[in-house]
Design a protein around this motif. Structure first.
Motif, PDB file in Angstrom:
ATOM      1  N   ASN A 203      35.647  42.881  68.410  1.00 15.74           N
ATOM      2  CA  ASN A 203      36.533  42.693  67.250  1.00 15.74           C
ATOM      3  C   ASN A 203      37.615  43.769  67.183  1.00 15.74           C
ATOM      4  OD1 ASN A 203      35.174  40.371  66.144  1.00 15.74           O
ATOM      5  ND2 ASN A 203      33.531  41.755  65.498  1.00 15.74           N
ATOM      6  N   VAL A 204      38.126  44.141  68.350  1.00 10.32           N
ATOM      7  CA  VAL A 204      39.194  45.133  68.406  1.00 10.32           C
ATOM      8  C   VAL A 204      40.488  44.494  67.900  1.00 10.32           C
ATOM      9  CG1 VAL A 204      40.571  46.590  69.932  1.00 10.32           C
ATOM     10  CG2 VAL A 204      38.106  46.379  70.295  1.00 10.32           C
ATOM     11  N   LYS A 205      41.186  45.194  67.015  1.00  8.06           N
ATOM     12  CA  LYS A 205      42.364  44.639  66.367  1.00  8.06           C
ATOM     13  C   LYS A 205      43.649  44.784  67.187  1.00  8.06           C
ATOM     14  CE  LYS A 205      40.479  45.564  61.762  1.00  8.06           C
ATOM     15  NZ  LYS A 205      40.685  46.316  60.485  1.00  8.06           N
ATOM     16  N   ALA A 206      43.633  45.639  68.173  1.00  5.43           N
ATOM     17  CA  ALA A 206      44.854  45.903  68.946  1.00  5.43           C
ATOM     18  C   ALA A 206      45.381  44.623  69.593  1.00  5.43           C
ATOM     19  CB  ALA A 206      44.578  46.948  70.019  1.00  5.43           C
ATOM     20  N   ASN A 207      46.698  44.507  69.616  1.00  4.63           N
ATOM     21  CA  ASN A 207      47.343  43.394  70.292  1.00  4.63           C
ATOM     22  C   ASN A 207      47.336  43.640  71.796  1.00  4.63           C
ATOM     23  OD1 ASN A 207      49.148  41.065  70.732  1.00  4.63           O
ATOM     24  ND2 ASN A 207      50.709  42.627  71.113  1.00  4.63           N
ATOM     25  N   LEU A 208      46.820  42.697  72.566  1.00  8.23           N
ATOM     26  CA  LEU A 208      46.797  42.818  74.027  1.00  8.23           C
ATOM     27  C   LEU A 208      48.104  42.289  74.599  1.00  8.23           C
ATOM     28  CD1 LEU A 208      45.421  43.313  76.771  1.00  8.23           C
ATOM     29  CD2 LEU A 208      44.425  41.018  76.573  1.00  8.23           C
ATOM     30  N   ARG A 209      48.792  43.143  75.354  1.00 10.86           N
ATOM     31  CA  ARG A 209      50.038  42.737  76.022  1.00 10.86           C
ATOM     32  C   ARG A 209      49.837  42.945  77.518  1.00 10.86           C
ATOM     33  NH1 ARG A 209      55.688  42.133  74.922  1.00 10.86           N
ATOM     34  NH2 ARG A 209      56.511  41.194  76.827  1.00 10.86           N
ATOM     35  N   VAL A 210      49.852  41.874  78.280  1.00  9.82           N
ATOM     36  CA  VAL A 210      49.686  41.952  79.724  1.00  9.82           C
ATOM     37  C   VAL A 210      51.064  41.882  80.368  1.00  9.82           C
ATOM     38  CG1 VAL A 210      48.655  40.910  81.771  1.00  9.82           C
ATOM     39  CG2 VAL A 210      47.416  40.868  79.586  1.00  9.82           C
ATOM     40  N   MET A 211      51.430  42.951  81.063  1.00 13.98           N
ATOM     41  CA  MET A 211      52.743  42.995  81.707  1.00 13.98           C
ATOM     42  C   MET A 211      52.671  42.477  83.133  1.00 13.98           C
ATOM     43  SD  MET A 211      54.339  46.622  80.322  1.00 13.98           S
ATOM     44  CE  MET A 211      55.949  46.256  81.091  1.00 13.98           C
ATOM     45  N   LYS A 212      53.779  41.956  83.609  1.00 12.22           N
ATOM     46  CA  LYS A 212      53.908  41.530  84.999  1.00 12.22           C
ATOM     47  C   LYS A 212      54.489  42.691  85.821  1.00 12.22           C
ATOM     48  CE  LYS A 212      54.777  36.709  83.701  1.00 12.22           C
ATOM     49  NZ  LYS A 212      55.766  35.583  83.752  1.00 12.22           N
ATOM     50  N   ILE A 213      54.221  42.694  87.104  1.00 15.71           N
ATOM     51  CA  ILE A 213      54.765  43.725  87.980  1.00 15.71           C
ATOM     52  C   ILE A 213      56.288  43.672  87.948  1.00 15.71           C
ATOM     53  CG2 ILE A 213      54.824  44.641  90.322  1.00 15.71           C
ATOM     54  CD1 ILE A 213      52.056  44.721  89.076  1.00 15.71           C
ATOM     55  N   GLY A 214      56.915  44.796  87.656  1.00 14.32           N
ATOM     56  CA  GLY A 214      58.373  44.868  87.616  1.00 14.32           C
ATOM     57  C   GLY A 214      58.984  44.439  86.301  1.00 14.32           C
ATOM     58  N   GLU A 215      58.160  44.031  85.340  1.00 15.68           N
ATOM     59  CA  GLU A 215      58.671  43.557  84.049  1.00 15.68           C
ATOM     60  C   GLU A 215      59.088  44.736  83.164  1.00 15.68           C
ATOM     61  OE1 GLU A 215      57.224  40.826  80.222  1.00 15.68           O
ATOM     62  OE2 GLU A 215      55.749  41.524  81.677  1.00 15.68           O
ATOM     63  N   THR A 216      60.141  44.529  82.396  1.00 15.76           N
ATOM     64  CA  THR A 216      60.601  45.476  81.392  1.00 15.76           C
ATOM     65  C   THR A 216      60.478  44.845  80.021  1.00 15.76           C
ATOM     66  OG1 THR A 216      62.142  46.551  82.918  1.00 15.76           O
ATOM     67  CG2 THR A 216      62.529  46.888  80.572  1.00 15.76           C
ATOM     68  N   ILE A 217      59.859  45.575  79.086  1.00 15.95           N
ATOM     69  CA  ILE A 217      59.737  45.087  77.718  1.00 15.95           C
ATOM     70  C   ILE A 217      60.331  46.118  76.767  1.00 15.95           C
ATOM     71  CG2 ILE A 217      57.691  43.698  78.223  1.00 15.95           C
ATOM     72  CD1 ILE A 217      55.995  45.855  76.902  1.00 15.95           C
ATOM     73  N   LYS A 218      60.642  45.666  75.548  1.00 13.75           N
ATOM     74  CA  LYS A 218      61.164  46.554  74.521  1.00 13.75           C
ATOM     75  C   LYS A 218      60.044  46.899  73.547  1.00 13.75           C
ATOM     76  CE  LYS A 218      65.950  44.944  74.782  1.00 13.75           C
ATOM     77  NZ  LYS A 218      67.094  44.342  74.044  1.00 13.75           N
ATOM     78  N   LEU A 219      59.983  48.174  73.170  1.00 15.40           N
ATOM     79  CA  LEU A 219      58.957  48.655  72.263  1.00 15.40           C
ATOM     80  C   LEU A 219      59.606  49.115  70.969  1.00 15.40           C
ATOM     81  CD1 LEU A 219      56.953  50.880  74.793  1.00 15.40           C
ATOM     82  CD2 LEU A 219      56.543  48.476  74.224  1.00 15.40           C
ATOM     83  N   SER A 220      59.108  48.639  69.842  1.00 14.20           N
ATOM     84  CA  SER A 220      59.643  49.047  68.560  1.00 14.20           C
ATOM     85  C   SER A 220      59.023  50.357  68.118  1.00 14.20           C
ATOM     86  CB  SER A 220      59.395  47.957  67.501  1.00 14.20           C
ATOM     87  OG  SER A 220      57.995  47.736  67.365  1.00 14.20           O
ATOM     88  N   GLU A 221      59.648  50.995  67.158  1.00 17.13           N
ATOM     89  CA  GLU A 221      59.156  52.286  66.638  1.00 17.13           C
ATOM     90  C   GLU A 221      57.807  52.111  65.967  1.00 17.13           C
ATOM     91  OE1 GLU A 221      60.750  55.945  63.800  1.00 17.13           O
ATOM     92  OE2 GLU A 221      61.941  54.127  64.070  1.00 17.13           O
TER      93      GLU A 221
END
Length: 249
Positions: free
Chosen positions: A231-249
């Motif tokens: 029951n872990v509340k953290a959002n799981l984000r699986v990145m792809k190799i070479g992928e760039t994502i934006k992170l909010s504050e």
């Protein structure tokens, strides 16, 4: 501008802060799962800091080559910094006291755009000059708390097993993003990694250090199941190799 995060495979990441500063963490860009590694290194025109968690070749990676090319300063514990300069030839003038620290200490870097705190990790550390050389002492392995001004606070676990003191990390820094090893064999597998996430309680968790070699059998799917069972509340984000994502504050 938001913080940008790129995953190159294994534990190698690039961070670009809202102010435009560029950080590399455990920069093994020429790893087996990132086919564009050599081209990516050649295209790096600006790197301000190279952060290394511990003295194994899949984490030191291409740090020396990139450091010489971009004049990036090395951020590491005292012993690791000494080993990388004396054994591997990282330019000593780029590995001075300003960017060298130790456990519990926080480095305020790039005019306080980035804060880096060294925290323990349960693993090993030994630098090899080449495949035939003996390992040289590289100090104790670490995890890194990376606090970005106007951006998130990121916990890069480095290579580690689960240990109860991980719970102390979030007492001093509310963790927005946890980059956690899940591959098993040499680090935590999915079950123990899920327990680690439960202790730290980040907003988002991104798995790393898996599928680079056949022996690293942990998968994001298994990790997801283990998180849900707890029951872990953290959002799981699986990145792809070479992928760039934006992170909010």
């Amino acid at each position: 501008m938001e913080t940008q995060l790129t995953w190159y495979g294994q534990s190698a990441f690039k961070l670009v802060t809202p102010s435009g500063n560029v950080l590399l963490v455990d920069p093994w860009l020429t790893n087996p799962v990132f086919e564009k590694g050599k081209d990516e290194i050649a295209a790096l025109k600006r790197v301000d800091l190279i952060l290394v968690t511990h003295a194994h070749s899949d984490h030191v990676g291409n740090a020396v080559e990139i450091g010489k090319q971009t004049r990036a300063k090395l951020v590491a514990t005292y012993d690791l910094s000494a080993a990388m300069t004396t054994v591997l030839g990282y330019p000593a003038e780029l590995a001075d006291t300003d960017t060298t620290g130790h456990f519990g200490g926080t480095l305020n870097l790039l005019d306080s755009d980035v804060g880096v705190t060294f925290v323990p990790a349960w693993h090993g550390a030994g630098i090899e000059k080449n495949e035939k050389s003996p390992p040289y002492y590289g100090g104790n392995p670490s995890g890194l708390i990376i606090a970005i001004r106007g951006g998130p606070t990121i916990y890069h676990t480095g290579d580690t097993d689960l240990f109860s003191d991980m719970a102390l990390v979030s007492q001093f820094n509310k963790i927005d993003i946890m980059l956690v090893c899940i591959g098993d064999h040499f680090t935590m597998g999915p079950a123990r990694a899920a327990e680690a996430v439960k202790l730290v309680d980040p907003r988002t968790v991104i798995p790393m250090h898996y599928a680079t070699f056949p022996v690293l059998t942990g998968t994001p799917e298994a990790f997801d199941r283990e998180l849900k069972e707890r029951n872990v509340k953290a959002n799981l984000r699986v990145m792809k190799i070479g992928e760039t994502i934006k992170l909010s504050e």
